[in-house]
Design a protein around this motif. Structure first.
Motif, PDB file in Angstrom:
ATOM      1  N   ASP A 146     -10.450   1.819  -4.858  1.00  0.00           N
ATOM      2  CA  ASP A 146     -10.298   0.363  -4.785  1.00  0.00           C
ATOM      3  C   ASP A 146      -9.211  -0.054  -3.810  1.00  0.00           C
ATOM      4  O   ASP A 146      -9.414  -0.964  -3.020  1.00  0.00           O
ATOM      5  N   ASP A 199     -21.690  -6.279  -3.353  1.00  0.00           N
ATOM      6  CA  ASP A 199     -20.882  -5.240  -4.000  1.00  0.00           C
ATOM      7  C   ASP A 199     -21.710  -3.972  -4.218  1.00  0.00           C
ATOM      8  O   ASP A 199     -21.458  -2.936  -3.597  1.00  0.00           O
ATOM      9  N   GLU A 247     -12.387   6.885 -10.723  1.00  0.00           N
ATOM     10  CA  GLU A 247     -13.271   6.067  -9.889  1.00  0.00           C
ATOM     11  C   GLU A 247     -12.814   4.623  -9.745  1.00  0.00           C
ATOM     12  O   GLU A 247     -13.538   3.799  -9.186  1.00  0.00           O
ATOM     13  N   ASN A 248     -11.639   4.291 -10.232  1.00  0.00           N
ATOM     14  CA  ASN A 248     -10.949   3.080  -9.778  1.00  0.00           C
ATOM     15  C   ASN A 248      -9.459   3.164 -10.081  1.00  0.00           C
ATOM     16  O   ASN A 248      -9.001   4.049 -10.815  1.00  0.00           O
ATOM     17  N   TRP A 290     -15.061   0.604 -17.053  1.00  0.00           N
ATOM     18  CA  TRP A 290     -13.995   1.057 -16.125  1.00  0.00           C
ATOM     19  C   TRP A 290     -12.633   0.933 -16.808  1.00  0.00           C
ATOM     20  O   TRP A 290     -11.626   0.611 -16.167  1.00  0.00           O
ATOM     21  N   CYS A 341     -12.232   0.103  -1.605  1.00  0.00           N
ATOM     22  CA  CYS A 341     -13.516  -0.545  -1.903  1.00  0.00           C
ATOM     23  C   CYS A 341     -13.185  -2.021  -1.830  1.00  0.00           C
ATOM     24  O   CYS A 341     -12.513  -2.552  -2.705  1.00  0.00           O
ATOM     25  N   GLU A 361     -13.013  -6.945 -15.927  1.00  0.00           N
ATOM     26  CA  GLU A 361     -13.386  -5.526 -15.811  1.00  0.00           C
ATOM     27  C   GLU A 361     -12.282  -4.698 -15.173  1.00  0.00           C
ATOM     28  O   GLU A 361     -12.007  -3.561 -15.569  1.00  0.00           O
ATOM     29  N   SER A 362     -11.682  -5.254 -14.120  1.00  0.00           N
ATOM     30  CA  SER A 362     -10.680  -4.484 -13.365  1.00  0.00           C
ATOM     31  C   SER A 362      -9.958  -5.450 -12.430  1.00  0.00           C
ATOM     32  O   SER A 362     -10.412  -6.590 -12.232  1.00  0.00           O
ATOM     33  N   ALA A 371     -21.759   2.019  -8.076  1.00  0.00           N
ATOM     34  CA  ALA A 371     -20.405   2.509  -7.758  1.00  0.00           C
ATOM     35  C   ALA A 371     -20.155   3.845  -8.453  1.00  0.00           C
ATOM     36  O   ALA A 371     -19.673   4.813  -7.845  1.00  0.00           O
ATOM     37  N   ARG A 402     -20.029   7.548  -6.363  1.00  0.00           N
ATOM     38  CA  ARG A 402     -18.762   8.307  -6.353  1.00  0.00           C
ATOM     39  C   ARG A 402     -18.901   9.617  -7.141  1.00  0.00           C
ATOM     40  O   ARG A 402     -18.365  10.652  -6.735  1.00  0.00           O
ATOM     41  N   TRP A 460      -9.876  -5.105  -9.376  1.00  0.00           N
ATOM     42  CA  TRP A 460     -10.823  -5.266  -8.272  1.00  0.00           C
ATOM     43  C   TRP A 460     -11.765  -6.430  -8.568  1.00  0.00           C
ATOM     44  O   TRP A 460     -11.992  -7.300  -7.733  1.00  0.00           O
ATOM     45  N   PHE A 479     -20.845   3.676  -1.758  1.00  0.00           N
ATOM     46  CA  PHE A 479     -19.981   4.375  -2.725  1.00  0.00           C
ATOM     47  C   PHE A 479     -20.004   5.890  -2.550  1.00  0.00           C
ATOM     48  O   PHE A 479     -18.988   6.561  -2.753  1.00  0.00           O
TER      49      PHE A 479
HETATM   50  O1  AHR Z   1     -18.357  -2.188  -7.861  1.00  0.00           O
HETATM   51  C1  AHR Z   1     -17.027  -1.907  -7.531  1.00  0.00           C
HETATM   52  C2  AHR Z   1     -16.303  -1.319  -8.693  1.00  0.00           C
HETATM   53  O2  AHR Z   1     -16.393  -2.207  -9.818  1.00  0.00           O
HETATM   54  C3  AHR Z   1     -14.819  -1.089  -8.453  1.00  0.00           C
HETATM   55  O3  AHR Z   1     -14.517   0.140  -7.878  1.00  0.00           O
HETATM   56  C4  AHR Z   1     -14.286  -1.230  -9.835  1.00  0.00           C
HETATM   57  O4  AHR Z   1     -12.899  -1.381  -9.948  1.00  0.00           O
HETATM   58  C5  AHR Z   1     -15.046  -2.464 -10.281  1.00  0.00           C
HETATM   59  O5  AHR Z   1     -14.884  -2.735 -11.583  1.00  0.00           O
END
Ligand code: AHR
Length: 346
Positions: free
Chosen positions: A279, A145, A248-249, A223, A299, A68-69, A195, A199, A71, A163
């Motif tokens: 993040d 989370d 948002e990230n 994301w 985050c 996903e990211s 999240a 935000r 993070w 958040f």
């Molecule tokens: O839940 C946290 C969020 O989920 C983060 O900000 C983002 O990068 C991740 O994918």
């Protein structure tokens, strides 16, 4: 007569020595031994070869998406590393953007009778039935989370980020910039995740309270950095004027910067557009230091050790904090240092 007295004294000596031995054992704990004990081989159950070792705990983790990211990558690694070190067996499943899939995965883990269920929800809503199933099965339900929409009787504990508070830190920072005009592009995260909801609420409320204009406000599925880049490129192509990127990230902030680079739009410390990200990945803080991102709100993804501590407390029968929010900071290009960046662990 003398013989009787000697006998009595001898018996008193025997009983006294026996009492001392008994007292020592009664006050020592299993891991502290008297000298005498050390000389004789331990005969307690720990050394009994027929005694099966305590069964390792199995932790079910319902994770969002594998890729996903940055993070999320750090978050997944944190769970796996900490759980391995704790001797837990980890059963991690990934919803891959599909809320219904996450629900069925969670129910499956309950059927498999995991010892604990740790849930990171793609969506905040829709978790009641899973939480009730876990409760009926006697499986502690832990939110990590992202807080889920559950009443306190339906979960054991949560270790989450606040958040909306993260977003409010960004709003307060933007207000202090006193820009001549605030035309804001909001690049939201997955729709319906706590999240994104937190935000987005912060910037929407902040814009209303401060008379700022939100010129674009859309959530990027997963994301996704590429989707964010394309969205900003389309805005530029359409001639939409903007002065702030609220991404948002970190990944989506980088996508927005790539689009501005392609169009020759300046941004960051001395640019026409201010860039706000969330993040605080290490690579993103390098961009804050370089003046490319103006602000990055932390985050923290390192939930593994936090959940291990929580589970160990629960196993020990200790009372635990029901709703624990992670302490997080923010990083401003005006004040960040290389030392701060070097010290970051993810
Ligand atoms: O839940 C946290 C969020 O989920 C983060 O900000 C983002 O990068 C991740 O994918």
């Amino acid at each position: 007569m003398k013989k009787v007295i000697s006998l009595v004294l001898a018996l008193m000596l025997v009983f006294t020595l026996a009492a001392c031995g008994t007292k020592d054992k009664a006050t020592t704990t299993s891991d502290s031994q008297t000298a005498a004990d050390k000389e004789t081989p331990a005969t307690d159950t720990k050394s009994d070869p027929t005694e099966a070792p305590a069964k390792a705990l199995t932790i079910g983790v319902v994770q969002t998406n594998a890729n996903e990211s940055d993070w999320r990558t750090a978050n997944t690694k944190s769970f796996n590393t900490a759980f391995d070190e704790a001797g837990f067996v980890t059963k991690m499943v990934f919803g891959e953007g599909d809320h219904a899939k996450q629900i069925s995965q969670a129910q499956q883990l309950i059927q498999e009778e995991v010892d604990y269920l740790v849930v990171l929800g793609l969506q905040s809503a829709g978790w009641e039935d899973v939480a009730k199933s876990a409760k009926e099965a006697g499986i502690p339900f832990i939110m990590a989370d992202r807080k889920l929409d559950l009443t306190e009787d339906l979960y054991t504990a949560m270790v989450c980020s606040d958040f909306e508070s993260e977003g409010n830190k960004a709003v307060d920072w933007l207000k202090k910039q006193a820009l001549p005009e605030n035309k804001i592009v909001v690049l939201g995260g997955d729709t319906g995740s706590s999240a994104q909801l937190g935000r987005s609420k912060a910037i929407e409320d902040g814009a209303k309270a401060n008379g700022w204009e939100i010129v674009f406000n859309q959530n990027m599925k997963g994301w996704d950095e590429t989707l964010a880049k394309q969205a900003v490129a389309d805005l530029i192509a359409a001639g939409t004027k903007f002065t702030v990127i609220y991404a948002e990230n970190d990944n989506m902030a980088r996508g927005a910067c790539d689009a501005m680079d392609a169009a020759g739009i300046t941004y960051g410390k001395s640019g026409d557009v201010k860039v706000i990200a969330f993040d605080a990945n290490k690579w993103a803080l390098e961009k804050v230091l370089a003046g490319q991102f103006n602000l990055d709100v932390e985050c923290n993804p390192l939930h593994g050790p936090r959940i291990v501590k929580l589970i160990n407390q629960l196993e020990a029968g200790e009372t635990v904090e029901k709703n624990a929010y992670v302490d997080e900071e923010m990083f401003d290009t005006a004040t960040i240092t290389q030392q701060v960046v070097d010290a970051r662990s993810y």
